[in-house]
Design an enzyme around this catalytic site. Sequence first.
Site, PDB file in Angstrom:
ATOM      1  N   SER A  85       0.545  -1.542   0.011  1.00 21.25           N
ATOM      2  CA  SER A  85      -0.440   0.201   0.082  1.00 21.25           C
ATOM      3  C   SER A  85       1.041   1.430   0.439  1.00 21.25           C
ATOM      4  O   SER A  85       0.394   1.465   0.208  1.00 21.25           O
ATOM      5  CB  SER A  85      -0.878  -0.406   0.813  1.00 21.25           C
ATOM      6  OG  SER A  85      -0.496   0.255   1.988  1.00 21.25           O
ATOM      7  N   THR A 188      -2.081   3.497   3.406  1.00 26.32           N
ATOM      8  CA  THR A 188      -0.790   5.103   3.923  1.00 26.32           C
ATOM      9  C   THR A 188      -0.218   4.356   4.719  1.00 26.32           C
ATOM     10  O   THR A 188      -0.220   3.686   5.856  1.00 26.32           O
ATOM     11  CB  THR A 188      -1.995   6.293   4.358  1.00 26.32           C
ATOM     12  OG1 THR A 188      -2.605   6.484   3.521  1.00 26.32           O
ATOM     13  CG2 THR A 188      -1.286   7.453   4.183  1.00 26.32           C
ATOM     14  N   THR A 206       2.329   7.405  -0.145  1.00 31.64           N
ATOM     15  CA  THR A 206       1.155   6.516  -0.459  1.00 31.64           C
ATOM     16  C   THR A 206       1.275   5.599  -1.919  1.00 31.64           C
ATOM     17  O   THR A 206       1.430   6.051  -2.675  1.00 31.64           O
ATOM     18  CB  THR A 206      -0.527   6.631  -0.116  1.00 31.64           C
ATOM     19  OG1 THR A 206      -1.072   5.125  -0.458  1.00 31.64           O
ATOM     20  CG2 THR A 206      -0.885   7.706  -0.999  1.00 31.64           C
ATOM     21  N   ARG A 216      -6.578   8.761  -9.971  1.00 29.40           N
ATOM     22  CA  ARG A 216      -7.392   8.999  -8.570  1.00 29.40           C
ATOM     23  C   ARG A 216      -6.566   9.309  -7.771  1.00 29.40           C
ATOM     24  O   ARG A 216      -4.998   8.805  -8.096  1.00 29.40           O
ATOM     25  CB  ARG A 216      -7.965   8.029  -8.535  1.00 29.40           C
ATOM     26  CG  ARG A 216      -8.627   7.556  -7.688  1.00 29.40           C
ATOM     27  CD  ARG A 216      -7.820   7.693  -5.463  1.00 29.40           C
ATOM     28  NE  ARG A 216      -8.415   7.432  -4.646  1.00 29.40           N
ATOM     29  CZ  ARG A 216      -8.295   7.024  -3.669  1.00 29.40           C
ATOM     30  NH1 ARG A 216      -6.702   6.864  -3.685  1.00 29.40           N
ATOM     31  NH2 ARG A 216      -8.607   7.393  -2.254  1.00 29.40           N
ATOM     32  N   THR A 239      -5.495   8.151   7.839  1.00 31.09           N
ATOM     33  CA  THR A 239      -5.551   7.254   6.921  1.00 31.09           C
ATOM     34  C   THR A 239      -6.572   6.105   6.989  1.00 31.09           C
ATOM     35  O   THR A 239      -7.888   6.608   7.156  1.00 31.09           O
ATOM     36  CB  THR A 239      -4.794   5.737   7.608  1.00 31.09           C
ATOM     37  OG1 THR A 239      -4.217   4.620   6.726  1.00 31.09           O
ATOM     38  CG2 THR A 239      -5.178   5.001   8.761  1.00 31.09           C
ATOM     39  N   GLY A 240      -6.407   5.701   5.515  1.00 30.29           N
ATOM     40  CA  GLY A 240      -8.087   5.638   5.310  1.00 30.29           C
ATOM     41  C   GLY A 240      -8.283   5.183   3.452  1.00 30.29           C
ATOM     42  O   GLY A 240      -7.779   5.996   3.141  1.00 30.29           O
TER      43      GLY A 240
END
Length: 329
Positions: A85, A188, A206, A216, A239-240
């Site tokens: 990630s 992240t 990230t 994106r 994060t997320g």
Amino acid sequence: MSQRRKFIKKSLLGSAVFLPGVASAFNVPATGKQAIGEKPIILSTWNHGLPANADAWAKLEDTGSILDAVEAGVKNTELDLTNLSVGLQGLPDREGIATLDASIMTGDGSCGSVAFVRQIKHPISLARAVMEKTPHVMIVGEGARQFAIAQGFPLEEEKLSPNAQKAYDKWKVNSQYKPIINIENHDTIGMIGLDANGKLAGSCTTSGLAYKMHGRVGDSPIIGAGLYVDDEVGAATATGLGESIIRICGSFLIVELMRQGRTPQEACEEAVRRLISKNKDIKDIQAGFLAINKEGETGAYAVHPGFNFAKATNSGNVLIDSGSHFKKQ
């Protein structure tokens, strides 16, 4: 070097001791809130934060710069071949291309970021170059790549890592995007730090959501969304699922709530409530926040269970489970 080895040893002990459900038994609240602030202190998201914190702490001891520390810390994760990630080894977009985002900020308002950048091993260092060597805050895409070349950053071969290629080939069978909470959504590493003199800095890097649309960009490179730092108040990182965090300017919101008198923990919890109120299908969305105020008090909170973070102080480097709005079923 001996000090760094001792700190890494404490890191390993911390990761072994502070397992899910037992943090409170060692007087470390599961929410991450501290009754008494500590300086210096470094926080970073997820379990990859443990080795990142160790490198950040070593750099802080070496140079005395919290900015150097937060850059060095996340560079560790950018090179971690087991992490899908962050970094060029991360999972690609739906076109099979790895594109990276990063931001860095100090408490005096200086900041820089890059987004949708290709072939750069350390986008966090490129973000720092934007901050220190240009009049801009954000450079993206081919412009970021050209800037990197001009600054002497080597271009890496554009080839997926073996693990990413295997996952991408499997995904192409159906080509559906259905993010899995706490797996694809923790895309992240965010790191925030406070030195002994009260100076703050933060970093965020990230490879973005797996199999995203080409082009994106999430919250990580957006100052105020994935990261915000103010020496007068404190710092926050997120994060997320980036879209959910951008909708509430999550990190800026937390710092402003702390400016108004909220504790870091209270500010993180309010940010999660705001995020839930602004996003549909919340059962499929994970997001988590970390915060430090200028006294060294901390906070952490997430939408769903499963978010953890690493905390480094003079006492050691430990992994802590965050509290969450929704509880385990």
